[in-house]
Each structure stands twice: as C-alpha cells, then as structure tokens.
Design a protein around this motif. Structure first.
Motif, PDB file in Angstrom:
ATOM      1  N   GLN A  93     -28.725  -4.625 -21.664  1.00  0.00           N
ATOM      2  CA  GLN A  93     -29.639  -4.585 -22.802  1.00  0.00           C
ATOM      3  C   GLN A  93     -30.957  -3.944 -22.398  1.00  0.00           C
ATOM      4  OE1 GLN A  93     -29.964  -8.263 -24.992  1.00  0.00           O
ATOM      5  NE2 GLN A  93     -31.863  -7.674 -25.986  1.00  0.00           N
ATOM      6  N   HIS A  94     -31.340  -4.117 -21.146  1.00  0.00           N
ATOM      7  CA  HIS A  94     -32.560  -3.508 -20.610  1.00  0.00           C
ATOM      8  C   HIS A  94     -32.559  -1.999 -20.826  1.00  0.00           C
ATOM      9  CE1 HIS A  94     -35.692  -2.521 -17.595  1.00  0.00           C
ATOM     10  NE2 HIS A  94     -34.859  -1.592 -17.182  1.00  0.00           N
ATOM     11  N   GLN A  97     -33.496  -1.228 -24.353  1.00  0.00           N
ATOM     12  CA  GLN A  97     -34.856  -1.600 -24.751  1.00  0.00           C
ATOM     13  C   GLN A  97     -35.911  -0.683 -24.156  1.00  0.00           C
ATOM     14  OE1 GLN A  97     -34.452  -5.750 -23.426  1.00  0.00           O
ATOM     15  NE2 GLN A  97     -34.856  -6.409 -25.519  1.00  0.00           N
ATOM     16  N   HIS A  98     -35.548   0.097 -23.176  1.00  0.00           N
ATOM     17  CA  HIS A  98     -36.452   1.088 -22.579  1.00  0.00           C
ATOM     18  C   HIS A  98     -35.889   2.467 -22.907  1.00  0.00           C
ATOM     19  CE1 HIS A  98     -38.996  -1.704 -20.275  1.00  0.00           C
ATOM     20  NE2 HIS A  98     -37.914  -2.441 -20.248  1.00  0.00           N
ATOM     21  N   ALA A 129     -30.222  -9.741 -22.407  1.00  0.00           N
ATOM     22  CA  ALA A 129     -31.493 -10.079 -21.774  1.00  0.00           C
ATOM     23  C   ALA A 129     -31.571 -11.577 -21.514  1.00  0.00           C
ATOM     24  CB  ALA A 129     -32.654  -9.642 -22.673  1.00  0.00           C
ATOM     25  N   GLN A 191     -29.483  -6.064 -33.618  1.00  0.00           N
ATOM     26  CA  GLN A 191     -30.855  -6.552 -33.447  1.00  0.00           C
ATOM     27  C   GLN A 191     -31.752  -5.458 -32.882  1.00  0.00           C
ATOM     28  OE1 GLN A 191     -31.130  -9.811 -30.682  1.00  0.00           O
ATOM     29  NE2 GLN A 191     -33.258 -10.263 -31.198  1.00  0.00           N
ATOM     30  N   LEU A 192     -31.242  -4.728 -31.907  1.00  0.00           N
ATOM     31  CA  LEU A 192     -32.019  -3.629 -31.332  1.00  0.00           C
ATOM     32  C   LEU A 192     -32.219  -2.505 -32.347  1.00  0.00           C
ATOM     33  CD1 LEU A 192     -30.267  -3.517 -27.846  1.00  0.00           C
ATOM     34  CD2 LEU A 192     -32.637  -4.167 -28.272  1.00  0.00           C
ATOM     35  N   GLU A 195     -35.113  -3.145 -34.617  1.00  0.00           N
ATOM     36  CA  GLU A 195     -36.416  -2.860 -34.009  1.00  0.00           C
ATOM     37  C   GLU A 195     -36.724  -1.360 -34.048  1.00  0.00           C
ATOM     38  OE1 GLU A 195     -39.998  -2.746 -32.283  1.00  0.00           O
ATOM     39  OE2 GLU A 195     -38.975  -4.530 -33.060  1.00  0.00           O
ATOM     40  N   TYR A 196     -35.733  -0.538 -33.692  1.00  0.00           N
ATOM     41  CA  TYR A 196     -35.969   0.916 -33.720  1.00  0.00           C
ATOM     42  C   TYR A 196     -36.160   1.418 -35.158  1.00  0.00           C
ATOM     43  CZ  TYR A 196     -35.000   1.359 -28.743  1.00  0.00           C
ATOM     44  OH  TYR A 196     -35.067   1.264 -27.375  1.00  0.00           O
TER      45      TYR A 196
END
Length: 202
Positions: A93-94, A97-98, A129, A191-192, A195-196
């Motif tokens: 997931q890291h 997220q980056h 995460a 979920q990600l 956010e984007y």
C-alpha cells in the motif's frame, strides 16, 4: 550470482531491458513478484509506466528517447497474465500512497489494479498499511521459476544459488500470510482511489 549496473543496461534506453523481461516472463512457468515502492510492471497502466521510465531515466542519466517504445513493450509483457501461468503479484500500500505520477494517472493505475483482482489464475495481493510484516524486507524482488532478480537503486542483482533462492520463496510465502486479497484488496484500492479523486477535484 551476478550484478549489472542500471546505467550500463540502459545506455541505449529502456526498451531493450523491457524486452529482456518479456523474454524471461514468457519462458518461465512460475512468476512471483513483490514490490514495496512501485506497482509491479505486469500491472502498470500506460501513464504510470511512462512516469516510471521518465523518473528512472532522469536519475540514472539514461536516454529517454525510447520511452514510448518501452511503454508499448511493458504493456505487451502483460499478455503473460492470460496465458495460464502460475503468477503471484504483491504490491505494498505504501507504493500506492507515494505516487510516481499525477493524481489522474494514479486513478487510472488503481482502476487497473482493481481489475487485476478478478483476472483468472492471477494471485494478486496488497500489503496493507500498519500491518506487521513477517520479515524485514529491504527490496522488492521477482522470481522466474528458480531465478531471482532484485532491483537496487543503481544495479540489478540476479541470484541463481538454490539455497538463496529458497529464502526468497520462503519470504514470499510469509508475505502472503499478511497480504489482502479479493474483496479486502479491492476495498483498499477503492479507498486510495477516493483520496486521489479528491485531489483531482480540489
């Protein structure tokens, strides 16, 4: 065991190295890949792959004139996902997220990963995460049958010693114990994406 510097491999650009991956993947009967900082190449969308090649070319001071050709080969590599091979892909997931690409490109990439959850025969997982990992993992790696490739910042390590290869297989098995698959993986990706999507609308 052998080590090849990235600058030497990419002196003419990325396309030749992508062709090498194409050959390795189509020759292998089993492919196992985990990545902690980037989406696995076999699941990269075009815009995401394009951003990866540009970033690497800049860092390594390698030619960037063949990026579009390299993207085409990377996408052609993904045909192997539908050929009935035993393929396992895990992404942290890291890595998602980056971002290495703008929010709209990341949305396209996440959509590609959501679709990967349902590819028949592909085992796809996300390392969530804040979940304790079973081992310290310094780098992502790819296994083609009993050959391991480990990518470092400046070089790529190829390992064929059976004892060392067995360690990587054991590590991959342990990572599957904590990876999210199916609906759990899909929920993380949605979920990600939310956010984007918020970033693109803001």
């Amino acid at each position: 065991m052998s080590k090849a510097a990235w600058r030497a491999q990419l002196r003419a650009g990325h396309r030749a190295r992508q062709q090498q991956s194409f050959d390795n993947e189509h020759a292998a009967t089993r492919i196992r890949n985990v990545e902690f900082g980037v989406v696995p190449g076999l699941l990269q969308a075009a815009d995401y792959a394009r951003a990866v090649f540009r970033i690497q070319a800049e860092l390594l001071q390698a030619p960037d004139s063949d990026i579009e050709a390299s993207v085409r080969v990377r996408l052609q590599r993904q045909q192997v996902l539908y050929q009935g091979k035993e393929i396992e892909l895990i992404v942290s997931q890291h890595a998602l997220q980056h971002p290495v690409a703008p929010p709209d490109a990341m949305l396209g990439q996440l959509d590609r990963l959501v679709s990967a959850v349902d590819i028949p025969g592909l085992r796809f997982g996300v390392l969530p995460a804040f979940r304790r990992l079973p081992n310290i993992t310094m780098n992502g790696f790819t296994m083609f049958d009993d050959l391991v490739q480990v990518e470092h910042v400046s070089a790529e390590l190829t390992i064929d010693d059976p004892e060392q290869v067995a360690i990587y297989h054991r590590l991959m098995d342990r990572l599957w114990l904590v990876a999210c698959e199916g609906d759990e993986a899909r929920a993380i990706l949605h979920q990600l994406a939310a956010e984007y999507r918020h970033q693109t609308e803001g």
